[in-house]
Design a protein around this motif. Structure first.
Motif, PDB file in Angstrom:
ATOM      1  N   GLU A   1      34.496  26.608 -40.616  1.00 31.14           N
ATOM      2  CA  GLU A   1      34.167  25.125 -40.787  1.00 31.14           C
ATOM      3  C   GLU A   1      32.956  24.785 -39.814  1.00 31.14           C
ATOM      4  OE1 GLU A   1      35.975  20.539 -39.399  1.00 31.14           O
ATOM      5  OE2 GLU A   1      37.345  22.490 -39.271  1.00 31.14           O
ATOM      6  N   SER A   2      32.716  25.476 -38.873  1.00 25.63           N
ATOM      7  CA  SER A   2      31.520  25.190 -37.727  1.00 25.63           C
ATOM      8  C   SER A   2      29.951  25.692 -38.440  1.00 25.63           C
ATOM      9  CB  SER A   2      31.751  25.911 -36.375  1.00 25.63           C
ATOM     10  OG  SER A   2      30.609  25.980 -35.758  1.00 25.63           O
ATOM     11  N   TRP A   3      30.311  27.020 -38.805  1.00 26.24           N
ATOM     12  CA  TRP A   3      29.124  27.601 -39.613  1.00 26.24           C
ATOM     13  C   TRP A   3      28.785  26.732 -40.941  1.00 26.24           C
ATOM     14  CZ3 TRP A   3      28.992  33.515 -40.417  1.00 26.24           C
ATOM     15  CH2 TRP A   3      28.719  34.104 -39.010  1.00 26.24           C
ATOM     16  N   ARG A   4      29.832  26.136 -41.676  1.00 28.41           N
ATOM     17  CA  ARG A   4      29.319  25.317 -42.914  1.00 28.41           C
ATOM     18  C   ARG A   4      28.719  24.252 -42.438  1.00 28.41           C
ATOM     19  NH1 ARG A   4      34.501  26.730 -46.694  1.00 28.41           N
ATOM     20  NH2 ARG A   4      33.515  28.083 -47.915  1.00 28.41           N
ATOM     21  N   THR A   5      28.945  23.531 -41.459  1.00 33.12           N
ATOM     22  CA  THR A   5      28.239  22.443 -40.819  1.00 33.12           C
ATOM     23  C   THR A   5      26.974  22.850 -40.216  1.00 33.12           C
ATOM     24  OG1 THR A   5      30.325  21.537 -40.677  1.00 33.12           O
ATOM     25  CG2 THR A   5      28.517  20.236 -39.732  1.00 33.12           C
ATOM     26  N   ALA A   6      27.166  23.419 -39.128  1.00 32.69           N
ATOM     27  CA  ALA A   6      25.776  23.862 -38.066  1.00 32.69           C
ATOM     28  C   ALA A   6      24.836  24.544 -38.799  1.00 32.69           C
ATOM     29  CB  ALA A   6      26.360  24.358 -36.930  1.00 32.69           C
ATOM     30  N   TYR A   7      25.453  25.574 -39.873  1.00 35.06           N
ATOM     31  CA  TYR A   7      24.210  26.752 -40.312  1.00 35.06           C
ATOM     32  C   TYR A   7      24.026  26.256 -41.671  1.00 35.06           C
ATOM     33  CZ  TYR A   7      25.627  29.292 -36.226  1.00 35.06           C
ATOM     34  OH  TYR A   7      25.700  29.783 -35.026  1.00 35.06           O
ATOM     35  N   ASN A   8      24.269  25.046 -42.395  1.00 38.15           N
ATOM     36  CA  ASN A   8      24.106  24.765 -43.710  1.00 38.15           C
ATOM     37  C   ASN A   8      22.537  24.992 -44.239  1.00 38.15           C
ATOM     38  OD1 ASN A   8      22.936  22.389 -42.569  1.00 38.15           O
ATOM     39  ND2 ASN A   8      24.079  20.883 -43.985  1.00 38.15           N
ATOM     40  N   THR A   9      21.541  24.772 -43.221  1.00 36.45           N
ATOM     41  CA  THR A   9      20.096  25.201 -43.727  1.00 36.45           C
ATOM     42  C   THR A   9      19.629  26.516 -43.162  1.00 36.45           C
ATOM     43  OG1 THR A   9      19.492  24.126 -41.575  1.00 36.45           O
ATOM     44  CG2 THR A   9      19.740  22.609 -43.509  1.00 36.45           C
ATOM     45  N   ILE A  10      20.430  27.421 -42.533  1.00 37.99           N
ATOM     46  CA  ILE A  10      20.161  28.581 -42.025  1.00 37.99           C
ATOM     47  C   ILE A  10      20.965  29.662 -42.798  1.00 37.99           C
ATOM     48  CG2 ILE A  10      20.276  30.134 -40.083  1.00 37.99           C
ATOM     49  CD1 ILE A  10      20.773  27.364 -38.483  1.00 37.99           C
ATOM     50  N   LEU A  11      22.041  29.598 -43.185  1.00 35.86           N
ATOM     51  CA  LEU A  11      22.642  30.598 -43.731  1.00 35.86           C
ATOM     52  C   LEU A  11      22.638  30.517 -45.220  1.00 35.86           C
ATOM     53  CD1 LEU A  11      25.969  31.288 -41.957  1.00 35.86           C
ATOM     54  CD2 LEU A  11      23.723  32.453 -41.830  1.00 35.86           C
ATOM     55  N   SER A  12      22.784  31.316 -46.176  1.00 36.00           N
ATOM     56  CA  SER A  12      22.649  31.081 -47.631  1.00 36.00           C
ATOM     57  C   SER A  12      23.635  30.191 -48.301  1.00 36.00           C
ATOM     58  CB  SER A  12      22.497  32.444 -48.782  1.00 36.00           C
ATOM     59  OG  SER A  12      23.857  33.035 -48.662  1.00 36.00           O
ATOM     60  N   PRO A  13      23.230  29.499 -49.089  1.00 37.97           N
ATOM     61  CA  PRO A  13      24.251  28.328 -49.763  1.00 37.97           C
ATOM     62  C   PRO A  13      25.443  29.154 -50.571  1.00 37.97           C
ATOM     63  CG  PRO A  13      22.146  27.577 -50.176  1.00 37.97           C
ATOM     64  CD  PRO A  13      21.983  28.993 -49.742  1.00 37.97           C
ATOM     65  N   GLU A  14      25.050  30.351 -51.041  1.00 38.02           N
ATOM     66  CA  GLU A  14      26.080  31.017 -51.883  1.00 38.02           C
ATOM     67  C   GLU A  14      26.978  31.634 -50.795  1.00 38.02           C
ATOM     68  OE1 GLU A  14      22.269  30.689 -53.944  1.00 38.02           O
ATOM     69  OE2 GLU A  14      22.552  31.649 -51.791  1.00 38.02           O
ATOM     70  N   PHE A  15      26.467  32.151 -49.754  1.00 39.45           N
ATOM     71  CA  PHE A  15      27.426  32.798 -48.725  1.00 39.45           C
ATOM     72  C   PHE A  15      28.473  31.484 -48.239  1.00 39.45           C
ATOM     73  CE2 PHE A  15      28.404  33.790 -44.153  1.00 39.45           C
ATOM     74  CZ  PHE A  15      29.012  34.872 -44.377  1.00 39.45           C
ATOM     75  N   LEU A  16      27.817  30.426 -47.924  1.00 39.54           N
ATOM     76  CA  LEU A  16      28.730  29.430 -47.292  1.00 39.54           C
ATOM     77  C   LEU A  16      29.702  28.759 -48.376  1.00 39.54           C
ATOM     78  CD1 LEU A  16      25.910  27.463 -45.339  1.00 39.54           C
ATOM     79  CD2 LEU A  16      27.692  28.889 -44.364  1.00 39.54           C
ATOM     80  N   ALA A  17      29.334  28.913 -49.587  1.00 41.96           N
ATOM     81  CA  ALA A  17      30.133  28.295 -50.760  1.00 41.96           C
ATOM     82  C   ALA A  17      31.126  29.437 -50.718  1.00 41.96           C
ATOM     83  CB  ALA A  17      29.198  28.054 -51.908  1.00 41.96           C
ATOM     84  N   ASP A  18      30.960  30.579 -51.053  1.00 41.21           N
ATOM     85  CA  ASP A  18      31.805  31.604 -51.413  1.00 41.21           C
ATOM     86  C   ASP A  18      31.598  33.028 -50.614  1.00 41.21           C
ATOM     87  OD1 ASP A  18      33.917  32.772 -53.015  1.00 41.21           O
ATOM     88  OD2 ASP A  18      32.225  33.669 -54.276  1.00 41.21           O
ATOM     89  N   GLY A  19      32.484  33.390 -49.751  1.00 43.29           N
ATOM     90  CA  GLY A  19      32.497  34.759 -49.216  1.00 43.29           C
ATOM     91  C   GLY A  19      32.476  34.639 -47.726  1.00 43.29           C
TER      92      GLY A  19
END
Length: 172
Positions: free
Chosen positions: A21-39
Motif C-alpha cells: 500500500e505504501s509503495w503504490r502511493t509513495a512510489y507511483n512515479t518511481i517504480l514501473s506502473p506494471e510492477f505496481l499494478a501486478d507483481g
C-alpha cells in the motif's frame, strides 16, 4: 493512540500488505506502473516470508499501530555498513496514517534499538530522490543527506536515491 510492537513471523502477510500500500502511493512515479499494478503483492510477500523464515539476528521489524490498527512498520539491520552503521531498510506508513506522528515514533524506535544493541553506532537509510515528502521528513528528523547514487528498482529500472545518516541516533 500510537503503540509499537515487535513483528513476528505471524505478521508476514500484514507487513507485505502495508508495504504494498505504501509503495503504490509513495512510489507511483518511481517504480514501473506494471510492477505496481501486478507483481508487487507477490514480490513483497516473498521478501517478507524469506526474511522471517530464516531470521537474521541482526534484523528487527517493528509494527506501528494507530488506535490498535496496524498502519506502518520499520525494519532495521544492525551492523550493516562499517562506515554508516545500522540500516533502516524499510520505514513505511500507509497514507491514511501520515501526519500523525507514527513515522517519527517508528524511526525513533529503530534508533533506540540500535543504541541498545550497538551503542555508539550510526544509523542510515536510502530514500528515492523523487520521494520529496520522505526526504523532508528525514530532514526534520535530523538526518543528513550524505550521498547520492542510482539504485536498482524492484520490477526493473533505476532511480536516484539519497543516503540519509545519523551519526548519533540516540539524539534523534
Amino acid at each position: 493512540m500510537i503503540d509499537l510492537r515487535e513483528a513476528t513471523a505471524d505478521d508476514v502477510e500484514l507487513i507485505a500488505r502495508l508495504h504494498t500500500e505504501s509503495w503504490r502511493t509513495a512510489y507511483n512515479t518511481i517504480l514501473s506502473p506494471e510492477f505496481l499494478a501486478d507483481g508487487i503483492e507477490a514480490d513483497r510477500l516473498r521478501t517478507w516470508s524469506e526474511r522471517f523464515a530464516a531470521p537474521n539476528p541482526a534484523m528487527r521489524a517493528t509494527l506501528g499501530l494507530l488506535d490498535e490498527r496496524p498502519m506502518g512498520f520499520v525494519c532495521t539491520f544492525a551492523d550493516e555498513d562499517p562506515r554508516w552503521g545500522s540500516l533502516v531498510d524499510n520505514l513505511h506508513v500507509v497514507p491514511a496514517a501520515k501526519g500523525r506522528g507514527l513515522g517519527a515514533r517508528l524511526l525513533r524506535s529503530a534508533a533506540a534499538w540500535v543504541d541498545q544493541v550497538r551503542s555508539g553506532q550510526g544509523l542510515y537509510l536510502w530514500v528515492y530522490e523523487a520521494n520529496a515528502p520522505a526526504a523532508g521528513f528525514y530532514d526534520r528528523m535530523g538526518g543528513e543527506a550524505v550521498e547520492r547514487a542510482l539504485h536498482d528498482n524492484p520490477g526493473g529500472g533505476e532511480a536516484p536515491a539519497i543516503r540519509y545518516a545519523w551519526a548519533d541516533p540516540s539524539r534523534m
